[in-house]
Design a protein around this motif. Structure first.
Motif, PDB file in Angstrom:
ATOM      1  N   UNK A  57       0.202  -1.079  -0.237  1.00  0.00           N
ATOM      2  CA  UNK A  57       0.103  -0.204   0.040  1.00  0.00           C
ATOM      3  C   UNK A  57       0.620   1.151   0.123  1.00  0.00           C
ATOM      4  N   UNK A  58       2.287   1.210   0.848  1.00  0.00           N
ATOM      5  CA  UNK A  58       2.995   2.210   1.259  1.00  0.00           C
ATOM      6  C   UNK A  58       3.194   2.582  -1.068  1.00  0.00           C
ATOM      7  N   UNK A  59       3.993   1.695  -0.928  1.00  0.00           N
ATOM      8  CA  UNK A  59       4.340   1.682  -2.433  1.00  0.00           C
ATOM      9  C   UNK A  59       3.661   2.365  -3.642  1.00  0.00           C
ATOM     10  N   UNK A  60       2.973   1.581  -3.509  1.00  0.00           N
ATOM     11  CA  UNK A  60       1.376   2.272  -3.850  1.00  0.00           C
ATOM     12  C   UNK A  60       1.303   3.511  -4.245  1.00  0.00           C
ATOM     13  N   UNK A  61       1.016   4.419  -3.053  1.00  0.00           N
ATOM     14  CA  UNK A  61       0.475   4.788  -2.970  1.00  0.00           C
ATOM     15  C   UNK A  61       2.168   6.141  -3.255  1.00  0.00           C
ATOM     16  N   UNK A  62       2.826   6.203  -3.194  1.00  0.00           N
ATOM     17  CA  UNK A  62       4.536   6.962  -3.068  1.00  0.00           C
ATOM     18  C   UNK A  62       3.845   6.301  -5.054  1.00  0.00           C
ATOM     19  N   UNK A  63       4.224   5.512  -5.674  1.00  0.00           N
ATOM     20  CA  UNK A  63       3.965   5.754  -6.837  1.00  0.00           C
ATOM     21  C   UNK A  63       2.684   6.809  -7.500  1.00  0.00           C
ATOM     22  N   UNK A  64       1.417   7.148  -6.530  1.00  0.00           N
ATOM     23  CA  UNK A  64      -0.520   7.469  -8.034  1.00  0.00           C
ATOM     24  C   UNK A  64       0.581   8.963  -6.927  1.00  0.00           C
ATOM     25  N   UNK A  65       1.503   9.199  -5.646  1.00  0.00           N
ATOM     26  CA  UNK A  65       1.916  10.670  -5.538  1.00  0.00           C
ATOM     27  C   UNK A  65       2.828  11.610  -6.393  1.00  0.00           C
ATOM     28  N   UNK A  66       3.580  10.566  -7.285  1.00  0.00           N
ATOM     29  CA  UNK A  66       4.589  10.248  -8.075  1.00  0.00           C
ATOM     30  C   UNK A  66       4.628  10.844  -9.245  1.00  0.00           C
ATOM     31  N   UNK A  67       2.852  10.155  -9.797  1.00  0.00           N
ATOM     32  CA  UNK A  67       2.628  10.304 -10.906  1.00  0.00           C
ATOM     33  C   UNK A  67       1.766  11.534 -10.900  1.00  0.00           C
ATOM     34  N   UNK A  68       1.171  11.867  -9.918  1.00  0.00           N
ATOM     35  CA  UNK A  68       0.472  13.022 -10.337  1.00  0.00           C
ATOM     36  C   UNK A  68       1.551  14.347  -9.811  1.00  0.00           C
ATOM     37  N   UNK A  69       2.276  13.886  -9.902  1.00  0.00           N
ATOM     38  CA  UNK A  69       3.824  15.609  -9.820  1.00  0.00           C
ATOM     39  C   UNK A  69       4.380  15.745  -8.395  1.00  0.00           C
TER      40      UNK A  69
END
Length: 111
Positions: A57-69
């Motif tokens: 969950x943490x890795x997915x959240x971090x990936x989403x944050x990166x994708x959102x800029x």
């Protein structure tokens, strides 16, 4: 293997487990009423699965944050955390596979 033989083997395993942990009285359940692990193999397994889930969950959240800029999240951190979560999941699958194999071996034993 007959049902009484399985029950006898289970009772013997519970007695040995209780004796090994130094407990007396009734056998403990894998989790208390609140759902928190109370130790032993079942508790450790449950805690490990929780940690694997938290890593994913943490890795997915971090990936989403990166994708959102989000400028606070670096690509190398995202990649490392995703790889850690992947390795942890693979380890969990291997543990499950070995537990299933051990269960099948135990069920195939003759008493």
């Amino acid at each position: 293997m007959s049902a009484p033989a399985i029950q006898a083997a289970l009772a013997q395993m519970q007695a040995l487990s209780t004796q090994a942990t130094g407990q007396t009285g009734a056998a403990t359940l894998p989790a208390d009423v609140a759902g928190e692990p109370n130790g032993g193999f079942a508790g450790e397994l449950q805690a490990s699965l929780g940690r694997i889930n938290a890593m994913q969950q943490s890795a997915n959240q971090q990936a989403m944050s990166f994708q959102s800029g989000d400028t606070d999240v670096a690509l190398n951190d995202v990649m490392i955390d995703m790889q850690k979560a992947s390795v942890a999941f693979d380890m969990g699958v291997q543990v499950r596979n070995r537990m299933v194999t051990a269960y099948k071996e135990i069920m195939g034993m003759q008493i």
